[in-house]
Design a protein around this motif. Structure first.
Motif, short mmCIF file in Angstrom:
data_model
loop_
_atom_site.label_atom_id
_atom_site.label_comp_id
_atom_site.label_asym_id
_atom_site.label_seq_id
_atom_site.Cartn_x
_atom_site.Cartn_y
_atom_site.Cartn_z
N GLY A 133 0.81 -1.21 0.00
CA GLY A 133 0.00 0.00 0.00
C GLY A 133 0.84 1.26 0.00
N PRO A 134 0.26 2.38 -0.41
CA PRO A 134 0.99 3.65 -0.49
C PRO A 134 1.56 4.07 0.86
N GLY A 135 2.81 4.53 0.85
CA GLY A 135 3.44 5.06 2.05
C GLY A 135 3.94 4.05 3.04
N THR A 136 3.82 2.76 2.71
CA THR A 136 4.25 1.73 3.66
C THR A 136 5.72 1.36 3.51
N VAL A 137 6.32 1.67 2.37
CA VAL A 137 7.67 1.20 2.05
C VAL A 137 8.67 2.33 2.20
#
Length: 386
Positions: A133-137
């Motif tokens: 998901g966006p912003g998780t990495v």
């Protein structure tokens, strides 16, 4: 995506599925959403000679390299011009089959917080964020130029990844703790900051290297005490984390004219320990953690092949010679405080005695104090180091 790109990606995914047995649907969707060629630079180095392949000058060859199930070398010699000197890869987009093998082993779920060590082209980080998901990495890259280029590609493809410039061995505590930590470079010892930055029950997945051979994957699970333990598995060959490399030359750094080596003989073939048996090499490397080797063809008259073995501190070495004719007998030369060939023979003998185990029977336990290699279960120690 045009039809030629669709055909190339479909063919690559089919090849990967055949190799892995199957490809999880979440990663297949991620691959379609994150086409590999959009994450590669216009200049690649291909083949054993690392010949430059320029997208503008050779678009068909470049595109073929982009969708080959092989590593795509994106930088040589740490970005410096080698001139007529030796070329060596310093950054690459890993072979797609090992990329997806590792992603599957990482067991990523939506919402998982992930730290990637080694951004490279950004492709792997892009795949991760499509699933997590966006912003998780968070992805950390030592080379500022590579980090900037990868960040731009990720932004262009709509993949929300936090890219930072820094030393991956230190992790990135600012966004810890993480559920998963994945390294895209090999390590010879697990950096201790990684353990502190992964949650209990979280996973650390990293390619493994020894000075003897780069081979194997290590999957660790972190416990409540901040230790980690887990098994190895076969395959993979990644470049070593820069601060863990061995940069030695036999004649430049190790052997000197005034040294007087001892002569002996052996019946163990050098090809048994440094040939095509990667399982034997893994077992030797996991026991002799400070020993490296290199081959030399016809070094002197009367010697057809020579295997050099040396310590990473360059204080001890051995050479094993084959004259090209003798069967089952090889000449050994040894110098220094350690008798390295004797150590290699002992490590190889141990491996044979234990039914020639592959990497999947080995594991590693890591604590703040040191590392312990085990066989079959954590209570069967093979080797420990601080």
């Amino acid at each position: 995506m045009d039809s030629s790109e669709e055909i190339a990606l479909r063919g690559l995914l089919g090849e990967i599925s055949n190799e892995l047995g199957s490809l999880a649907s979440q990663w297949e969707r991620a691959a379609w959403a994150t086409p590999r060629h959009r994450f590669l630079p216009d200049r690649l180095w291909v083949g054993e000679t690392l010949t430059l392949c320029d997208r503008e000058k050779s678009p068909d060859a470049w595109f073929q390299a982009a969708y080959a199930n092989e590593p795509a070398v994106t930088q040589i010699n740490d970005g410096k011009d080698p001139g007529d000197g030796e070329r060596w890869p310093s950054s690459s987009a890993s072979a797609p089959n090992i990329v997806f093998r590792m992603l599957d082993m990482l067991d990523v779920e939506p919402g998982a917080k992930i730290l990637e060590i080694g951004t490279g082209t950004g492709w792997n980080a892009g795949l991760l964020t499509r699933v997590a998901g966006p912003g998780t990495v968070t992805s950390i890259e030592l080379d500022p130029g590579l980090a900037t280029e990868a960040e731009e590609r990720l932004r262009r493809e709509g993949a929300s990844v936090h890219v930072v410039i820094g030393d991956g061995a230190k992790g990135y505590p600012e966004r810890a703790p993480y559920d998963r930590l994945e390294a895209t470079c090999s390590v010879r010892r697990v950096p201790r900051p990684w353990l502190a930055q992964v949650k209990p029950g979280g996973v650390i997945l990293t390619p493994w290297d020894s000075p003897w051979i780069c081979y194997g994957l290590l999957r660790l699970t972190v416990d409540d005490a901040g230790n980690a333990s887990g098994p190895f598995s076969p395959h993979s060959a990644f470049m070593v984390m820069p601060d863990q490399r061995t940069n030695l030359g036999i004649y430049r750094d190790v052997v000197r004219e005034d040294q007087q080596p001892e002569e002996s003989a052996t019946t163990i073939s050098p090809w048994d320990v440094a040939g095509q048996d990667f399982e034997a090499q893994f077992a030797i490397g996991i026991q002799l953690r400070d020993v490296w080797r290199t081959w030399q063809k016809a070094p002197v008259e009367g010697v057809s092949s020579r295997l050099w073995v040396a310590t990473t501190d360059a204080t001890s070495w051995a050479a094993v010679d084959w004259d090209g004719k003798s069967q089952g007998r090889f000449t050994v030369w040894q110098y220094g405080p350690r008798r390295l060939w004797n150590e290699v023979e002992a490590a190889y003998g141990w491996w044979k005695l234990h039914d020639s185990p592959g990497p999947e029977r080995f594991g590693l336990t890591v604590t703040p104090e040191g590392e312990t290699v085990w066989l079959d279960s954590p209570d069967q120690h093979v080797f420990a180091t601080g």
